[in-house]
Design a protein around this motif. Sequence first.
Motif, PDB file in Angstrom:
ATOM      1  N   GLN A  30       0.854  -1.181   0.000  1.00 23.50           N
ATOM      2  CA  GLN A  30       0.000   0.000   0.000  1.00 23.50           C
ATOM      3  C   GLN A  30       0.889   1.229   0.000  1.00 23.50           C
ATOM      4  N   PHE A  31       0.446   2.256  -0.708  1.00 25.92           N
ATOM      5  CA  PHE A  31       1.250   3.463  -0.822  1.00 25.92           C
ATOM      6  C   PHE A  31       0.358   4.693  -0.595  1.00 25.92           C
ATOM      7  N   GLU A  32       0.954   5.731  -0.028  1.00 21.19           N
ATOM      8  CA  GLU A  32       0.238   6.979   0.218  1.00 21.19           C
ATOM      9  C   GLU A  32       0.922   8.097  -0.553  1.00 21.19           C
ATOM     10  N   CYS A  47       0.035  15.633  -1.551  1.00 23.29           N
ATOM     11  CA  CYS A  47       0.258  16.887  -2.266  1.00 23.29           C
ATOM     12  C   CYS A  47       1.436  17.630  -1.648  1.00 23.29           C
ATOM     13  N   GLU A  48       2.344  18.113  -2.504  1.00 16.05           N
ATOM     14  CA  GLU A  48       3.528  18.810  -1.999  1.00 16.05           C
ATOM     15  C   GLU A  48       3.253  20.269  -1.656  1.00 16.05           C
ATOM     16  N   ARG A  49       2.020  20.705  -1.828  1.00 14.56           N
ATOM     17  CA  ARG A  49       1.665  22.076  -1.439  1.00 14.56           C
ATOM     18  C   ARG A  49       0.833  22.088  -0.162  1.00 14.56           C
ATOM     19  N   CYS A  50      -0.281  21.354  -0.147  1.00 13.70           N
ATOM     20  CA  CYS A  50      -1.170  21.394   1.019  1.00 13.70           C
ATOM     21  C   CYS A  50      -1.019  20.179   1.931  1.00 13.70           C
ATOM     22  N   GLY A  51      -0.377  19.118   1.452  1.00 12.20           N
ATOM     23  CA  GLY A  51      -0.158  17.943   2.285  1.00 12.20           C
ATOM     24  C   GLY A  51      -1.286  16.934   2.286  1.00 12.20           C
ATOM     25  N   ASN A  52      -2.406  17.237   1.625  1.00 15.50           N
ATOM     26  CA  ASN A  52      -3.486  16.260   1.549  1.00 15.50           C
ATOM     27  C   ASN A  52      -3.011  15.024   0.799  1.00 15.50           C
ATOM     28  N   GLY A  53      -3.510  13.856   1.221  1.00 13.72           N
ATOM     29  CA  GLY A  53      -3.003  12.626   0.637  1.00 13.72           C
ATOM     30  C   GLY A  53      -4.084  11.697   0.128  1.00 13.72           C
ATOM     31  N   HIS A  54      -3.661  10.743  -0.694  1.00 10.82           N
ATOM     32  CA  HIS A  54      -4.537   9.688  -1.210  1.00 10.82           C
ATOM     33  C   HIS A  54      -3.800   8.364  -1.036  1.00 10.82           C
ATOM     34  N   ARG A  55      -4.500   7.386  -0.493  1.00  6.57           N
ATOM     35  CA  ARG A  55      -3.906   6.059  -0.308  1.00  6.57           C
ATOM     36  C   ARG A  55      -4.427   5.091  -1.363  1.00  6.57           C
ATOM     37  N   SER A  56      -3.523   4.312  -1.872  1.00 10.58           N
ATOM     38  CA  SER A  56      -3.923   3.284  -2.829  1.00 10.58           C
ATOM     39  C   SER A  56      -4.554   2.124  -2.066  1.00 10.58           C
ATOM     40  N   PRO A  57      -5.386   1.324  -2.728  1.00  8.21           N
ATOM     41  CA  PRO A  57      -5.980   0.162  -2.055  1.00  8.21           C
ATOM     42  C   PRO A  57      -4.894  -0.816  -1.612  1.00  8.21           C
ATOM     43  N   PHE A  58      -5.138  -1.483  -0.503  1.00  2.00           N
ATOM     44  CA  PHE A  58      -4.186  -2.480  -0.004  1.00  2.00           C
ATOM     45  C   PHE A  58      -4.252  -3.721  -0.894  1.00  2.00           C
ATOM     46  N   VAL A  59      -3.088  -4.161  -1.365  1.00  2.00           N
ATOM     47  CA  VAL A  59      -3.006  -5.330  -2.248  1.00  2.00           C
ATOM     48  C   VAL A  59      -2.204  -6.408  -1.548  1.00  2.00           C
ATOM     49  N   LYS A  91       5.313  -4.052  -9.317  1.00  2.00           N
ATOM     50  CA  LYS A  91       4.007  -4.155  -9.974  1.00  2.00           C
ATOM     51  C   LYS A  91       2.936  -3.447  -9.148  1.00  2.00           C
ATOM     52  N   ALA A  92       2.988  -3.649  -7.815  1.00  2.00           N
ATOM     53  CA  ALA A  92       2.013  -3.003  -6.936  1.00  2.00           C
ATOM     54  C   ALA A  92       2.163  -1.487  -6.975  1.00  2.00           C
ATOM     55  N   MET A  93       3.413  -1.017  -7.057  1.00  2.00           N
ATOM     56  CA  MET A  93       3.664   0.421  -7.126  1.00  2.00           C
ATOM     57  C   MET A  93       3.094   0.995  -8.419  1.00  2.00           C
ATOM     58  N   SER A  94       3.304   0.302  -9.544  1.00  2.00           N
ATOM     59  CA  SER A  94       2.783   0.768 -10.826  1.00  2.00           C
ATOM     60  C   SER A  94       1.266   0.859 -10.799  1.00  2.00           C
ATOM     61  N   GLU A  95       0.618  -0.140 -10.222  1.00  2.00           N
ATOM     62  CA  GLU A  95      -0.837  -0.134 -10.142  1.00  2.00           C
ATOM     63  C   GLU A  95      -1.331   0.976  -9.223  1.00  2.00           C
ATOM     64  N   ALA A  96      -0.596   1.213  -8.130  1.00  2.00           N
ATOM     65  CA  ALA A  96      -0.981   2.276  -7.198  1.00  2.00           C
ATOM     66  C   ALA A  96      -0.887   3.642  -7.863  1.00  2.00           C
ATOM     67  N   VAL A  97       0.157   3.841  -8.657  1.00  2.27           N
ATOM     68  CA  VAL A  97       0.333   5.113  -9.369  1.00  2.27           C
ATOM     69  C   VAL A  97      -0.841   5.364 -10.303  1.00  2.27           C
ATOM     70  N   GLU A  98      -1.246   4.333 -11.038  1.00  2.32           N
ATOM     71  CA  GLU A  98      -2.367   4.485 -11.954  1.00  2.32           C
ATOM     72  C   GLU A  98      -3.672   4.753 -11.213  1.00  2.32           C
ATOM     73  N   THR A  99      -3.787   4.230  -9.986  1.00  2.00           N
ATOM     74  CA  THR A  99      -5.004   4.416  -9.193  1.00  2.00           C
ATOM     75  C   THR A  99      -5.192   5.872  -8.781  1.00  2.00           C
ATOM     76  N   VAL A 100      -4.092   6.555  -8.447  1.00  2.00           N
ATOM     77  CA  VAL A 100      -4.197   7.924  -7.909  1.00  2.00           C
ATOM     78  C   VAL A 100      -3.757   8.991  -8.901  1.00  2.00           C
ATOM     79  N   ARG A 101      -3.295   8.589 -10.064  1.00  2.00           N
ATOM     80  CA  ARG A 101      -2.730   9.559 -11.002  1.00  2.00           C
ATOM     81  C   ARG A 101      -3.703  10.695 -11.320  1.00  2.00           C
TER      82      ARG A 101
END
Length: 216
Positions: free
Chosen positions: A24-26, A29-41, A84-94
């Motif tokens: 899982q990856f979080e 935002c580098e400006r406000c700090g708000n975040g998005h977490r990818s689904p746990f795989v 592979k999990a990182m690539s999928e996580a990137v596509e999830t939050v892109r």
Amino acid sequence: MSVVSQHYAFTDNVRDLSNNDGFQFEFYCERCGNGHRSPFVRDKVEMAQNVLRTVGNFLGGNAGRIGNLANYWDRGTNSAAKDKAMSEAVETVRHEFRQCRGCSDWVCHQVCWNDQVGQCARCSPFVHEELSRAQSQAQVQQMYDQARSVDWNKDLDVSARSVVTCPHCSAKVDGGKFCSSCGQQFQQKQACPGCESTKNVPGAAFCSECGSSMHH
């Protein structure tokens, strides 16, 4: 055999929350700090490894080699599974982020991206927000300027000793001539018996004007 390198976005604004059970990856935002977490795989390799360990423990003896095989298997394949999990996580939050060409920061699209300009709000601030901020700052500055133009000391007797504790009842006071708790006068005038000057402080032994004894 040629090795093909992979390109990953968000490499400087991602936290790895992966554990022994999966990935899982979080992304934040580098400006406000708000975040998005990818689904746990869940990690299928780790799940298979746990099965092998369980079998090895159940059989015992030389069957413990199965557990060692599981560890070897994990070292050989876990890196690819994580990539592979990182690539999928990137596509999830892109779609939640934009990379600014002005500063290269990854910022959230919802709060910190200026669609009208195509840059982050740090490089190209929102005009109306900046106008509101400028107006507020100007108003505060004008308030200070107006306050400085007023003589706040015109009714203040700076020649009288300022009192913060009543000498009679020891109550805390905010200045003035009389105590708000006991009503006693703070600065009681003591007239000189010789020259009748009233500039002497209470308890003075000699007059500050003529030098006469205050106890005649």
